[in-house]
Write a protein that holds these residues in place. Sequence first.
Motif, PDB file in Angstrom:
ATOM      1  N   ARG A  63       1.163  -1.232  -0.136  1.00  0.00           N
ATOM      2  CA  ARG A  63      -0.147   0.000  -0.184  1.00  0.00           C
ATOM      3  C   ARG A  63       0.784   1.099  -0.058  1.00  0.00           C
ATOM      4  O   ARG A  63       0.602   2.341  -0.679  1.00  0.00           O
ATOM      5  CB  ARG A  63      -0.954  -0.011   1.386  1.00  0.00           C
ATOM      6  N   ARG A 158      -8.806  -9.920   4.971  1.00  0.00           N
ATOM      7  CA  ARG A 158      -8.128  -8.719   5.406  1.00  0.00           C
ATOM      8  C   ARG A 158      -8.652  -7.841   6.207  1.00  0.00           C
ATOM      9  O   ARG A 158     -10.068  -7.619   5.881  1.00  0.00           O
ATOM     10  CB  ARG A 158      -7.443  -8.129   4.286  1.00  0.00           C
ATOM     11  N   THR A 161      -9.641  -2.635   3.119  1.00  0.00           N
ATOM     12  CA  THR A 161      -9.643  -2.492   1.789  1.00  0.00           C
ATOM     13  C   THR A 161      -7.896  -2.301   1.149  1.00  0.00           C
ATOM     14  O   THR A 161      -7.472  -2.794   0.292  1.00  0.00           O
ATOM     15  CB  THR A 161     -10.720  -2.021   0.923  1.00  0.00           C
ATOM     16  N   VAL A 162      -7.697  -1.283   1.723  1.00  0.00           N
ATOM     17  CA  VAL A 162      -6.289  -0.671   1.407  1.00  0.00           C
ATOM     18  C   VAL A 162      -5.219  -1.694   1.709  1.00  0.00           C
ATOM     19  O   VAL A 162      -4.066  -1.340   1.213  1.00  0.00           O
ATOM     20  CB  VAL A 162      -6.340   1.056   2.010  1.00  0.00           C
ATOM     21  N   ASN A 163      -5.548  -2.549   2.747  1.00  0.00           N
ATOM     22  CA  ASN A 163      -4.412  -3.353   2.953  1.00  0.00           C
ATOM     23  C   ASN A 163      -4.400  -4.862   2.185  1.00  0.00           C
ATOM     24  O   ASN A 163      -3.536  -5.632   2.413  1.00  0.00           O
ATOM     25  CB  ASN A 163      -4.451  -3.772   4.634  1.00  0.00           C
ATOM     26  N   ALA A 164      -5.569  -4.947   1.278  1.00  0.00           N
ATOM     27  CA  ALA A 164      -5.783  -6.230   0.635  1.00  0.00           C
ATOM     28  C   ALA A 164      -5.111  -5.891  -0.572  1.00  0.00           C
ATOM     29  O   ALA A 164      -5.492  -6.107  -1.921  1.00  0.00           O
ATOM     30  CB  ALA A 164      -7.167  -6.369   0.490  1.00  0.00           C
ATOM     31  N   MET A 165      -3.532  -5.800  -0.589  1.00  0.00           N
ATOM     32  CA  MET A 165      -2.926  -5.500  -1.593  1.00  0.00           C
ATOM     33  C   MET A 165      -1.620  -6.779  -1.642  1.00  0.00           C
ATOM     34  O   MET A 165      -1.176  -7.057  -0.467  1.00  0.00           O
ATOM     35  CB  MET A 165      -2.201  -4.308  -1.749  1.00  0.00           C
ATOM     36  N   THR A 176      -5.155  -7.237  -6.356  1.00  0.00           N
ATOM     37  CA  THR A 176      -6.137  -6.699  -5.112  1.00  0.00           C
ATOM     38  C   THR A 176      -7.522  -6.692  -5.563  1.00  0.00           C
ATOM     39  O   THR A 176      -7.943  -7.325  -6.568  1.00  0.00           O
ATOM     40  CB  THR A 176      -5.456  -5.199  -4.980  1.00  0.00           C
ATOM     41  N   GLN A 179     -12.167  -2.494  -5.250  1.00  0.00           N
ATOM     42  CA  GLN A 179     -12.733  -1.579  -4.288  1.00  0.00           C
ATOM     43  C   GLN A 179     -11.375  -1.017  -3.399  1.00  0.00           C
ATOM     44  O   GLN A 179     -11.330  -0.029  -3.182  1.00  0.00           O
ATOM     45  CB  GLN A 179     -13.558  -2.199  -3.369  1.00  0.00           C
ATOM     46  N   SER A 180     -10.460  -1.907  -3.462  1.00  0.00           N
ATOM     47  CA  SER A 180      -9.161  -1.528  -2.984  1.00  0.00           C
ATOM     48  C   SER A 180      -8.526  -0.489  -3.508  1.00  0.00           C
ATOM     49  O   SER A 180      -8.218   0.767  -3.309  1.00  0.00           O
ATOM     50  CB  SER A 180      -8.202  -2.588  -2.717  1.00  0.00           C
ATOM     51  N   ASP A 183     -10.764   2.711  -3.132  1.00  0.00           N
ATOM     52  CA  ASP A 183     -10.734   3.466  -2.100  1.00  0.00           C
ATOM     53  C   ASP A 183      -9.434   4.254  -1.918  1.00  0.00           C
ATOM     54  O   ASP A 183      -9.466   5.387  -1.474  1.00  0.00           O
ATOM     55  CB  ASP A 183     -10.704   2.517  -0.755  1.00  0.00           C
TER      56      ASP A 183
END
Length: 452
Positions: A63, A158, A161-165, A176, A179-180, A183
């Motif tokens: 991220r 996770r 969402t910003v950490n689902a990378m 990813t 939505q990630s 966002d």
Amino acid sequence: MLQAIKRLFGQATTPVSDTVTLTHIPREHHPISRKDISENALKVLYRLQKANHEAYLVGGGVRDLLVGLKPKDFDVVTDATPEQVRDLFRNSRIIGRRFKIVHVLFGREVIEVATYRTGAEETDDEPSGKDAAHVRSQKGMLLRDNVYGTLEDDVIRRDFTVNAMYYTPKDFSLVTLPQSMEDIAQRLIRIMGNPEQRYREDPVRMLRAVRFAAKLNFNIEAQTAAPIKPLGELLEHIPAARLFDDVLKLFMGGYAVRTYDLLHEYGLFKRLFPDTAKILQQTDNASYDRLIRQALANTNDRIAQGKPVTPAFLYAAMLWPVMHTEATELSAHGMPTLPAYQQAGQDALSRQGRRTSIPKRFQISIREIWEMQLRLPQRHGQRAERLVTHPRFRAAFDFLLLREAAGEVTDGLGQWWEDYQEEHVDGRVAMVKKLGAPAGGKRPARRRRRPQ
């Protein structure tokens, strides 16, 4: 950078479930480069892949690279079990019971390796026994989660969402959720799944939402934010040792002032520092708030300059309103000032330790910083020179400057000590002589030597 992210939409996608889809972004369409990734993290990824395991760089490191920040650490996720990872790396150890993970050690750098996990089953019949993989408390807190799954399972579980990378050096692609990416483009922190359920599983996620919002300068998405105030009391059930670590993450990452504001906004500061919060609510205690803010701003500056920071100074500032208020009350009831400081300090630290534990080594430093506030005005004779060589002098002096910046009147004491430190021996002697006799007109009595 965020404008470029918006152009990533429309890449090839793979269904994860009926409602979740993964986006695969090739190297030419994202800004992440291997040269910005730790060599040790790459070693871990390559060795896992060479052993025919899937392996991705995951979470905050990806991220941060995506939004143009420099990650402080890198985490890896894989389909290999903790035992298989340990067998591949002699310089590793399995830690944790609640979440089994592997630490691969490269000197002072630690690469954390976790196995893909699947989410806990939504059922009223929780597993039982010491080997239960998913275990919850009566309040819904997830006490153990060691059910291993696939990459797709891991994405869904996770926290935000910003950490689902996920990044792999195998083909340099980024995996990813749509939505990630959206966002990140919209600068939003959004929790994965049902917010209330996810917070009940692990109440510390509320602190993480605030921390990420402060670090990235993002907003917390409305539905993600809504349950935080009502569920804030769940933090009282988190072990005090764990909350101490989270306080350090909140305030010692270089964005402490914004974190402080967000904690107040979402009603979480009082869950971490209940005694301090009560005092700050009183209208005549604005100077205490200024002192804390200045301490946090100074911490940010030191981190930006690559200088060390200590939890002792942070806690000394956070708990000063509590200690000082109680010491003043004790003095008003006839207790001498120094014993009042000592008792009030011990009481403040003891109560705070039940909420966020404070290691003993930091408690000692905190008490010394506080008590030296009484000693700094005592500069006659040899006292000034003894004080300036004290191991806690610099921290105590910096704390004195905080008090002055917050509006406390010290008759120029901070400037005197600033000048004293810059003087040579003769100049220091002259400065002490210029002070004249101590208050009361008496000079300190000379200690008589005992007969030989």
